[in-house]
Design a protein around this motif. Structure first.
Motif, mmCIF file in Angstrom:
data_model
loop_
_atom_site.group_PDB
_atom_site.id
_atom_site.type_symbol
_atom_site.label_atom_id
_atom_site.label_comp_id
_atom_site.label_asym_id
_atom_site.label_seq_id
_atom_site.Cartn_x
_atom_site.Cartn_y
_atom_site.Cartn_z
ATOM 1 N N ILE A 9 0.937 -1.254 0.053
ATOM 2 C CA ILE A 9 0.133 -0.015 -0.010
ATOM 3 C C ILE A 9 0.878 1.265 -0.229
ATOM 4 O O ILE A 9 0.405 2.287 -0.015
ATOM 5 N N MET A 12 0.016 4.434 -2.424
ATOM 6 C CA MET A 12 -0.964 5.125 -2.294
ATOM 7 C C MET A 12 -0.621 6.134 -1.429
ATOM 8 O O MET A 12 -1.070 6.390 -0.314
ATOM 9 N N ARG A 13 0.100 7.287 -1.883
ATOM 10 C CA ARG A 13 0.572 8.239 -1.150
ATOM 11 C C ARG A 13 -0.697 9.259 -0.745
ATOM 12 O O ARG A 13 -0.434 10.076 0.432
ATOM 13 N N LYS A 14 -1.461 9.094 -1.336
ATOM 14 C CA LYS A 14 -2.535 10.001 -0.914
ATOM 15 C C LYS A 14 -3.800 9.466 -0.139
ATOM 16 O O LYS A 14 -4.936 10.112 0.029
ATOM 17 N N LEU A 15 -3.550 8.249 0.290
ATOM 18 C CA LEU A 15 -4.503 7.369 1.041
ATOM 19 C C LEU A 15 -4.739 8.236 2.481
ATOM 20 O O LEU A 15 -4.049 8.799 3.036
ATOM 21 N N LEU A 18 -7.629 4.251 6.157
ATOM 22 C CA LEU A 18 -7.799 2.644 5.990
ATOM 23 C C LEU A 18 -8.693 2.290 6.724
ATOM 24 O O LEU A 18 -8.591 1.976 7.901
ATOM 25 N N ILE A 39 3.602 5.515 3.958
ATOM 26 C CA ILE A 39 2.534 6.612 3.668
ATOM 27 C C ILE A 39 2.483 7.635 4.438
ATOM 28 O O ILE A 39 2.377 9.073 3.838
ATOM 29 N N ASN A 43 1.870 11.908 3.710
ATOM 30 C CA ASN A 43 0.570 12.276 4.023
ATOM 31 C C ASN A 43 0.290 12.262 5.673
ATOM 32 O O ASN A 43 0.072 11.294 6.465
ATOM 33 N N LEU A 46 -3.047 10.545 7.169
ATOM 34 C CA LEU A 46 -3.416 9.026 7.160
ATOM 35 C C LEU A 46 -3.937 8.581 8.683
ATOM 36 O O LEU A 46 -3.400 8.694 9.523
#
Length: 184
Positions: A9, A12-15, A18, A39, A43, A46
């Motif tokens: 995952i 997915m740097r803009k997540l 979760l 991540i 970000n 997160l």
């Protein structure tokens, strides 16, 4: 039915959120923690939701609890997470640092302390015995030779005994140089 995040995952740097709520996750693996941290570097918002999982807080999951304390990742309603400890009690993550310190104390190994104290006691005993032997070395040497003579030839003294009775137990040695010593 997810029991670990073992998929990639980190791309997915803009997540932002979760949701792994109500699964069978007991702890996150080191791989999953590294993925989430990678991540979180990019970000700051997160957030992960682990509520409804059977989280375990024991010696095997100490790194997971430490990660919860130190990670930049946010947790959705962390104070409502339940964590089963080794004593089967349920701990809430209201204060995760306190949970981590409690588990760390339970899992602490006293082997090095026991080995250190035992070594110190043995060193003290050896030094004490060495000092006693050094202090009484001449008496011990005398005793050694006495025992050695006694056990080497027990009949040694009985063969050379002079059976004659003497009135005095003395021996006088005379030399002419000592003539002034004796009265005329």
């Amino acid at each position: 039915m997810i029991d670990d995040i073992n998929f990639k995952i980190s791309h997915m740097r803009k997540l932002m959120f979760l949701n792994v709520r109500n699964n069978r996750i007991s702890t996150l693996s080191q791989y999953a923690m590294n993925e989430l941290d990678s991540i979180a570097k990019y970000n700051n918002n997160l957030t992960i939701d682990l509520s409804g999982n059977n989280l375990v807080c024991n010696c095997d999951s100490l790194s997971f609890v430490k990660w919860i304390v130190n990670t930049p990742t946010n947790f959705h309603l962390l104070e409502k997470y339940e964590c089963k400890t080794s004593k089967k009690s349920i701990s809430f993550f209201r204060n995760p640092r306190e949970v981590y310190e409690t588990i760390q104390k339970e899992c602490m190994s006293y082997e090095s302390l026991i080995i250190g104290v035992s070594t110190g006691i043995l060193m003290f005993i050896f030094i004490l015995c060495g000092g006693m032997i050094y202090r009484y070395r001449w008496k011990l040497r005398y005793l050694y030779y006495m025992v050695k003579v006694k056990w080497r030839d027990p009949d040694h003294n009985s063969d050379n005994k002079d059976e004659r009775l003497y009135m005095y137990d003395a021996f006088v040695s005379y030399a002419n140089e000592d003539d002034t010593f004796c009265p005329p």
